[in-house]
Design a protein around this motif. Structure first.
Motif, PDB file in Angstrom:
ATOM      1  N   SER A  48       1.045  -0.857   0.011  1.00 49.40           N
ATOM      2  CA  SER A  48      -0.456  -0.208  -0.188  1.00 49.40           C
ATOM      3  C   SER A  48       0.795   0.850  -0.172  1.00 49.40           C
ATOM      4  N   ALA A  49       1.776   1.106   0.454  1.00 44.95           N
ATOM      5  CA  ALA A  49       3.179   2.605   0.062  1.00 44.95           C
ATOM      6  C   ALA A  49       4.042   2.339  -0.909  1.00 44.95           C
ATOM      7  N   THR A  50       4.167   1.170  -1.291  1.00 44.72           N
ATOM      8  CA  THR A  50       4.851   1.343  -2.453  1.00 44.72           C
ATOM      9  C   THR A  50       4.532   2.245  -3.860  1.00 44.72           C
ATOM     10  N   GLY A  51       3.484   2.468  -4.330  1.00 44.88           N
ATOM     11  CA  GLY A  51       3.042   3.066  -5.832  1.00 44.88           C
ATOM     12  C   GLY A  51       2.272   2.340  -6.357  1.00 44.88           C
ATOM     13  N   ASN A  52       3.524   2.687  -7.490  1.00 45.40           N
ATOM     14  CA  ASN A  52       2.157   2.113  -8.994  1.00 45.40           C
ATOM     15  C   ASN A  52       2.311   0.339  -8.607  1.00 45.40           C
ATOM     16  N   ALA A  53       2.006  -0.209 -10.799  1.00 40.48           N
ATOM     17  CA  ALA A  53       1.742  -1.326 -10.082  1.00 40.48           C
ATOM     18  C   ALA A  53       2.839  -1.637 -10.958  1.00 40.48           C
ATOM     19  N   GLU A  54       4.003  -0.725 -11.566  1.00 37.74           N
ATOM     20  CA  GLU A  54       5.100  -1.494 -11.800  1.00 37.74           C
ATOM     21  C   GLU A  54       6.365  -1.901 -10.504  1.00 37.74           C
TER      22      GLU A  54
ATOM     23  N   ARG B 163       5.140  -2.348  -7.666  1.00 37.73           N
ATOM     24  CA  ARG B 163       4.040  -3.216  -6.751  1.00 37.73           C
ATOM     25  C   ARG B 163       5.056  -4.544  -7.428  1.00 37.73           C
ATOM     26  N   ARG B 164       5.533  -4.661  -8.284  1.00 38.01           N
ATOM     27  CA  ARG B 164       5.518  -5.788  -8.826  1.00 38.01           C
ATOM     28  C   ARG B 164       6.716  -6.283  -8.199  1.00 38.01           C
ATOM     29  N   ARG B 165       7.752  -5.322  -8.650  1.00 35.42           N
ATOM     30  CA  ARG B 165       9.747  -5.457  -8.140  1.00 35.42           C
ATOM     31  C   ARG B 165       9.394  -5.602  -6.798  1.00 35.42           C
ATOM     32  N   ASN B 166       8.308  -4.957  -5.901  1.00 33.29           N
ATOM     33  CA  ASN B 166       8.444  -4.870  -4.444  1.00 33.29           C
ATOM     34  C   ASN B 166       8.061  -6.107  -3.781  1.00 33.29           C
ATOM     35  N   VAL B 167       7.102  -6.996  -4.471  1.00 36.76           N
ATOM     36  CA  VAL B 167       7.102  -8.469  -3.650  1.00 36.76           C
ATOM     37  C   VAL B 167       7.678  -9.794  -4.811  1.00 36.76           C
ATOM     38  N   LYS B 168       8.414  -9.474  -5.684  1.00 41.50           N
ATOM     39  CA  LYS B 168       9.978 -10.391  -7.184  1.00 41.50           C
ATOM     40  C   LYS B 168      10.803 -11.055  -5.600  1.00 41.50           C
ATOM     41  N   GLY B 169      10.775 -12.283  -6.003  1.00 43.04           N
ATOM     42  CA  GLY B 169      11.389 -13.496  -4.583  1.00 43.04           C
ATOM     43  C   GLY B 169      11.415 -13.380  -2.860  1.00 43.04           C
ATOM     44  N   VAL B 170      10.122 -12.485  -2.590  1.00 41.15           N
ATOM     45  CA  VAL B 170      10.090 -13.060  -1.348  1.00 41.15           C
ATOM     46  C   VAL B 170       9.104 -13.490  -0.956  1.00 41.15           C
ATOM     47  N   TYR B 171       8.791 -15.026  -1.757  1.00 37.18           N
ATOM     48  CA  TYR B 171       8.125 -15.880  -1.272  1.00 37.18           C
ATOM     49  C   TYR B 171       9.072 -17.198  -1.394  1.00 37.18           C
ATOM     50  N   ALA B 172       9.065 -18.210  -0.440  1.00 36.41           N
ATOM     51  CA  ALA B 172       9.286 -19.408  -1.313  1.00 36.41           C
ATOM     52  C   ALA B 172       8.529 -20.966  -0.721  1.00 36.41           C
ATOM     53  N   ALA B 173       8.564 -21.776  -1.917  1.00 34.20           N
ATOM     54  CA  ALA B 173       7.166 -22.997  -1.708  1.00 34.20           C
ATOM     55  C   ALA B 173       7.447 -23.954  -0.424  1.00 34.20           C
ATOM     56  N   MET B 174       6.526 -23.904  -0.041  1.00 37.61           N
ATOM     57  CA  MET B 174       6.950 -25.045   1.748  1.00 37.61           C
ATOM     58  C   MET B 174       7.691 -26.282   1.102  1.00 37.61           C
ATOM     59  N   PRO B 175       8.506 -27.088   1.896  1.00 39.81           N
ATOM     60  CA  PRO B 175       9.376 -28.221   0.679  1.00 39.81           C
ATOM     61  C   PRO B 175       7.659 -29.378   1.427  1.00 39.81           C
ATOM     62  N   GLU B 176       7.789 -29.208   2.200  1.00 39.54           N
ATOM     63  CA  GLU B 176       6.821 -30.363   2.353  1.00 39.54           C
ATOM     64  C   GLU B 176       5.489 -29.942   1.738  1.00 39.54           C
TER      65      GLU B 176
ATOM     66  N   ILE C 142      -7.468  -8.101   0.386  1.00 35.00           N
ATOM     67  CA  ILE C 142      -7.113  -7.546  -0.514  1.00 35.00           C
ATOM     68  C   ILE C 142      -6.767  -7.592  -1.660  1.00 35.00           C
ATOM     69  N   VAL C 143      -7.010  -7.231  -3.183  1.00 33.60           N
ATOM     70  CA  VAL C 143      -6.534  -7.391  -4.474  1.00 33.60           C
ATOM     71  C   VAL C 143      -6.608  -5.583  -4.984  1.00 33.60           C
ATOM     72  N   THR C 144      -5.868  -5.321  -5.106  1.00 28.97           N
ATOM     73  CA  THR C 144      -5.492  -4.215  -6.094  1.00 28.97           C
ATOM     74  C   THR C 144      -5.082  -4.527  -7.582  1.00 28.97           C
ATOM     75  N   THR C 145      -3.735  -4.340  -7.383  1.00 27.11           N
ATOM     76  CA  THR C 145      -2.623  -4.480  -8.738  1.00 27.11           C
ATOM     77  C   THR C 145      -2.489  -6.730  -9.462  1.00 27.11           C
ATOM     78  N   GLY C 146      -2.890  -6.670  -8.052  1.00 25.22           N
ATOM     79  CA  GLY C 146      -2.761  -8.085  -8.528  1.00 25.22           C
ATOM     80  C   GLY C 146      -0.930  -8.807  -8.224  1.00 25.22           C
ATOM     81  N   ALA C 147       0.008  -7.621  -7.973  1.00 25.09           N
ATOM     82  CA  ALA C 147       1.167  -8.384  -8.030  1.00 25.09           C
ATOM     83  C   ALA C 147       1.690  -9.222  -7.141  1.00 25.09           C
ATOM     84  N   THR C 148       0.379  -9.138  -5.333  1.00 30.58           N
ATOM     85  CA  THR C 148       0.988  -9.831  -4.741  1.00 30.58           C
ATOM     86  C   THR C 148       1.058 -11.501  -5.254  1.00 30.58           C
TER      87      THR C 148
END
Length: 215
Positions: free
Chosen positions: A148-154, A156-169, A183-189
């Motif tokens: 919500s504090a990041t800015g435009n859609a692009e 936001r996409r950069r802000n979440v790049k690489g922040v998640y990993a799949a659980m091994p199990e 909530i969904v706004t740009t859908g980036a997350t």
């Protein structure tokens, strides 16, 4: 009604989860809000990268926005069961099916600060309503600024790049995962999270949130 319930209603009268007006008979939503909330109706579906589809029963405006802010930052975790009713109805109306339900997780730091993961509570409530297993599939491996504090859609996409990993199990191979968030706004997350799940073997990912931005 049990005596203890009557006493609790007297000492702590119920308020509508959206408008905060006092309600009767222990209701968690007042008749006005149940009728007048900003329902998405035929605009419930959106399309984002890596998601088969994404659905939201409400628009993120007015009372819905204030309610979600209280839920996320005001400690009102009991709202999850209120929102679960809307999510379950959205699933039924749009004939959504899945193998399991999961959620977009908080970082460990934010979880410690808040005391609960709001998306996980929604997923767990929905799991009980639908009798579909709720499983942890993702972990957040990097803290990033709030979207919500990041800015435009692009941005936001950069802000979440690489922040998640799949659980091994997590058993994802060939599965359809219903991925829940508030909530969904740009859908980036949701898109980033869905991409991680697909790379880990998920056949498809469907997004579900309580609210979406109104265009």
């Amino acid at each position: 009604m049990k005596c203890i319930d009557m006493l609790l209603d007297l000492l702590f009268p119920r308020k509508c989860a959206f408008c905060r007006r006092l309600t009767q008979n222990g209701a968690v939503i007042c008749p006005r809000c149940r009728e007048k909330l900003p329902y998405t109706n035929y605009a419930a579906r959106q399309d984002f990268p890596h998601l088969d589809s994404c659905y939201s029963p409400l628009y993120y405006t007015d009372e819905v926005r204030q309610s979600l802010l209280r839920y996320k930052f005001g400690g009102l975790r009991m709202y999850a069961s209120v929102y679960g009713e809307f999510l379950a109805k959205c699933i039924d109306e749009n004939r959504i099916s899945c193998d399991s339900i999961s959620w977009v997780p908080l970082s460990r730091r934010r979880l410690r600060q808040r005391g609960y993961d709001q998306a996980r509570l929604l997923a767990e409530d929905l799991s009980e309503r639908l009798s579909v297993p709720c499983l942890p599939t993702l972990r957040k491996i990097r803290n990033n600024p709030r979207q919500s504090a990041t800015g435009n859609a692009e941005k936001r996409r950069r802000n979440v790049k690489g922040v998640y990993a799949a659980m091994p199990e997590a058993d994802l191979d060939g599965k359809t995962i219903l991925l829940v968030d508030d909530i969904v706004t740009t859908g980036a997350t949701l898109s980033e999270a869905a991409s991680v799940l697909q790379k880990a073997g998920a056949a498809s990912v469907i997004g579900l949130t309580l609210a979406r931005r109104k265009e």
